[in-house]
Design a protein around this motif. Structure first.
Motif, mmCIF file in Angstrom:
data_model
loop_
_atom_site.group_PDB
_atom_site.id
_atom_site.type_symbol
_atom_site.label_atom_id
_atom_site.label_comp_id
_atom_site.label_asym_id
_atom_site.label_seq_id
_atom_site.Cartn_x
_atom_site.Cartn_y
_atom_site.Cartn_z
ATOM 1 N N GLY A 17 9.661 -1.798 28.066
ATOM 2 C CA GLY A 17 9.039 -0.285 27.777
ATOM 3 C C GLY A 17 8.785 -0.392 26.424
ATOM 4 O O GLY A 17 8.032 0.746 26.941
ATOM 5 N N VAL A 18 8.970 -0.954 25.527
ATOM 6 C CA VAL A 18 8.786 -0.230 24.287
ATOM 7 C C VAL A 18 6.653 -1.819 24.162
ATOM 8 O O VAL A 18 7.266 -2.441 24.079
ATOM 9 N N GLY A 19 5.939 -0.410 23.589
ATOM 10 C CA GLY A 19 4.532 -1.338 23.547
ATOM 11 C C GLY A 19 4.900 -1.758 22.156
ATOM 12 O O GLY A 19 6.052 -1.724 21.002
ATOM 13 N N MET A 20 4.464 -2.967 21.941
ATOM 14 C CA MET A 20 3.991 -4.393 20.914
ATOM 15 C C MET A 20 3.264 -4.047 19.844
ATOM 16 O O MET A 20 3.030 -4.942 18.915
ATOM 17 N N HIS A 288 31.320 -6.400 12.254
ATOM 18 C CA HIS A 288 30.280 -7.554 12.136
ATOM 19 C C HIS A 288 29.505 -7.614 12.975
ATOM 20 O O HIS A 288 28.879 -8.192 12.565
ATOM 21 N N LEU A 289 28.925 -6.405 13.496
ATOM 22 C CA LEU A 289 28.079 -5.839 14.301
ATOM 23 C C LEU A 289 26.335 -5.691 13.266
ATOM 24 O O LEU A 289 25.955 -4.236 14.353
ATOM 25 N N GLY A 290 26.699 -4.545 12.302
ATOM 26 C CA GLY A 290 25.855 -3.681 11.574
ATOM 27 C C GLY A 290 24.708 -4.546 11.712
ATOM 28 O O GLY A 290 23.907 -3.209 11.561
ATOM 29 N N THR A 291 23.965 -5.676 11.322
ATOM 30 C CA THR A 291 23.041 -5.970 11.850
ATOM 31 C C THR A 291 22.254 -5.877 12.837
ATOM 32 O O THR A 291 21.060 -5.344 12.886
ATOM 33 N N ALA A 292 23.315 -4.982 14.339
ATOM 34 C CA ALA A 292 22.721 -4.958 15.149
ATOM 35 C C ALA A 292 22.529 -2.929 15.095
ATOM 36 O O ALA A 292 21.063 -3.142 16.399
ATOM 37 N N GLU A 293 22.829 -2.570 14.366
ATOM 38 C CA GLU A 293 22.570 -1.389 14.236
ATOM 39 C C GLU A 293 20.699 -0.958 14.715
ATOM 40 O O GLU A 293 20.476 0.765 14.509
ATOM 41 N N ASP A 294 20.099 -1.739 13.625
ATOM 42 C CA ASP A 294 18.593 -2.053 13.404
ATOM 43 C C ASP A 294 17.924 -2.573 14.727
ATOM 44 O O ASP A 294 16.643 -2.617 14.070
ATOM 45 N N PHE A 318 24.255 2.098 18.008
ATOM 46 C CA PHE A 318 23.037 0.868 17.806
ATOM 47 C C PHE A 318 21.281 1.762 19.279
ATOM 48 O O PHE A 318 21.122 1.114 20.046
ATOM 49 N N PRO A 319 21.112 2.774 18.850
ATOM 50 C CA PRO A 319 19.989 3.297 19.188
ATOM 51 C C PRO A 319 18.962 2.123 19.947
ATOM 52 O O PRO A 319 18.248 2.884 20.753
ATOM 53 N N GLY A 320 18.806 0.634 19.522
ATOM 54 C CA GLY A 320 17.726 0.164 19.909
ATOM 55 C C GLY A 320 18.420 -0.610 21.665
ATOM 56 O O GLY A 320 17.379 -1.279 21.669
#
Length: 387
Positions: A17-20, A288-294, A318-320
């Motif tokens: 659903g996200v345009g690329m 340990h999941l900080g990289t997943a936040e973006d 995790f807004p993404g």
């Protein structure tokens, strides 16, 4: 001779659903930088340039700009159609585009019309468009089997004959073949369209033996099937099954003696993909999941019961998050139990209502919900008695 092998651009595709389109502009900018810094002589696009047969106007403009930029940087472009493309539309204007260094190979008639690159012993690039077996077999000949192996095998046979004719005429070439197909031994991803309709999907790897290089498209993961047979993979991930794949192109180097090197060229996606699994509280608290936040995330929750407001809560960290699934651990209450089995255990109407709610959302009815069901059922029963 330096050739940049790419495929499966899928311009215009969306990701859950996200345009690329912006991400695709970003990879094309990196591709153009590779062309310039590596002194690339030709860029190959082995099918699935577009994601659909009728791309949007903004998507067509993006391809138009990309082709203009690549040729302006001094490289030629050789492009074949894939199973997502409309060969007729993609091939429009091909004879005119040849004059500007863009070579479109979208029809059977062009299979034995190679693009010759370099001096000395030239590299002859033979572009095979995607051949739908049921449509291509009659055009290729009455004895051609309407399978992927049948039609691609006939195309390769014709190419070998053309190479042999050139050799006999004293004008040898180094043959390079482009094909959009599923070759035996390739590893698939979730984002590829199945090619098995119309015939056996996989073609034998030995179809490509004897070629200097085979630039394959269709599979989205970069992979080497033989020293001379490679899938470049897609330049961007198009499914979460590709989260751990390295994306980019392949820099292919060829001299008069043949293939000398195949080097992966990485292109960074604007956003990484992460596949997360665990309980809701565990994921929210894991340091340990900080990289997943973006990142764009696919999350599978393993709580015994589906947590309320699960998407809202998981997106607070995790807004993404684009995909949220629920898989309670094996042995949990009600896991793998059919609704009919639950219904058979019900002792009254209240159990039926609460059991249905539990079944559709994987969480027991809360006390206030049971009270509401009981109130409604009481009013219904009273109304029936009064009739």
């Amino acid at each position: 001779m330096r050739i940049l092998h790419t495929s499966d651009w899928h311009l215009g595709r969306s990701f859950h659903g996200v345009g690329m389109l912006d991400a695709q502009r970003a990879f094309l900018a990196q591709l153009l930088d590779t062309v310039r810094t590596s002194a690339v002589d030709a860029v190959l696009i082995s099918g699935d340039v577009y994601d659909r047969a009728l791309p949007g106007v903004d998507v067509v403009r993006l391809l138009d700009q990309a082709l203009a930029d690549i040729t302006a940087a001094g490289a030629r472009v050789i492009l074949t159609s894939g199973n997502h493309d409309s060969a007729a539309r993609l091939g429009f204007g091909g004879r005119i585009f040849e004059q500007g260094g863009v070579h479109l190979r979208t029809g059977i008639e062009a299979i034995t019309a190679p693009v010759l690159l370099g001096e000395g012993t030239p590299v002859a690039v033979y572009g095979i468009p995607y051949l739908e077996p049921r449509l291509a077999a009659p055009e290729l000949g009455p004895d051609v089997s309407p399978t992927h192996t049948g039609v691609l095998g006939e195309a390769v046979r014709r190419i070998r004959e053309d190479v042999a004719r050139r050799e006999a005429a004293g004008a040898p070439v180094l043959p390079l073949v482009m094909a959009h197909t599923f070759a035996s031994g390739g590893i698939t991803s979730d984002s590829e369209r199945d090619l098995s309709v119309g015939g056996v999907g996989a073609v034998p790897l030995d179809l490509f033996s004897g070629f200097t290089y085979a630039a394959l498209g269709h599979l989205h993961g970069r992979q080497e099937l033989a020293p001379n047979v490679w899938y470049s993979g897609s330049p961007l991930p198009y499914s979460f099954s590709e989260a751990r794949q390295s994306k980019g192109g392949l820099l292919v180097e060829i001299d008069d003696g043949g293939l000398t090197a195949v080097t992966p060229v990485p292109w960074k996606a604007p956003r990484n993909l992460q596949v997360l699994r665990g309980t809701l509280e565990g994921l929210l608290e894991d340091p340990h999941l900080g990289t997943a936040e973006d990142a764009w995330c696919q999350v599978t929750l393993t709580d015994e019961q589906r947590p309320p407001k699960a998407m809202e809560r998981i997106r607070s960290r995790f807004p993404g998050t684009l995909v949220l699934a629920f898989e309670p651990p094996s042995g949990s209450r009600g896991v793998n139990e059919s609704y009919s089995t639950r219904l058979a255990r019900a002792t009254d109407d209240l159990d039926v209502c609460c059991g249905f709610l539990d079944h559709v959302r994987s969480r027991e009815a809360a006390p206030e919900e049971r009270d509401l069901f009981a109130e409604v059922l009481g009013k219904v029963n009273a109304a029936e008695v009064s009739k």
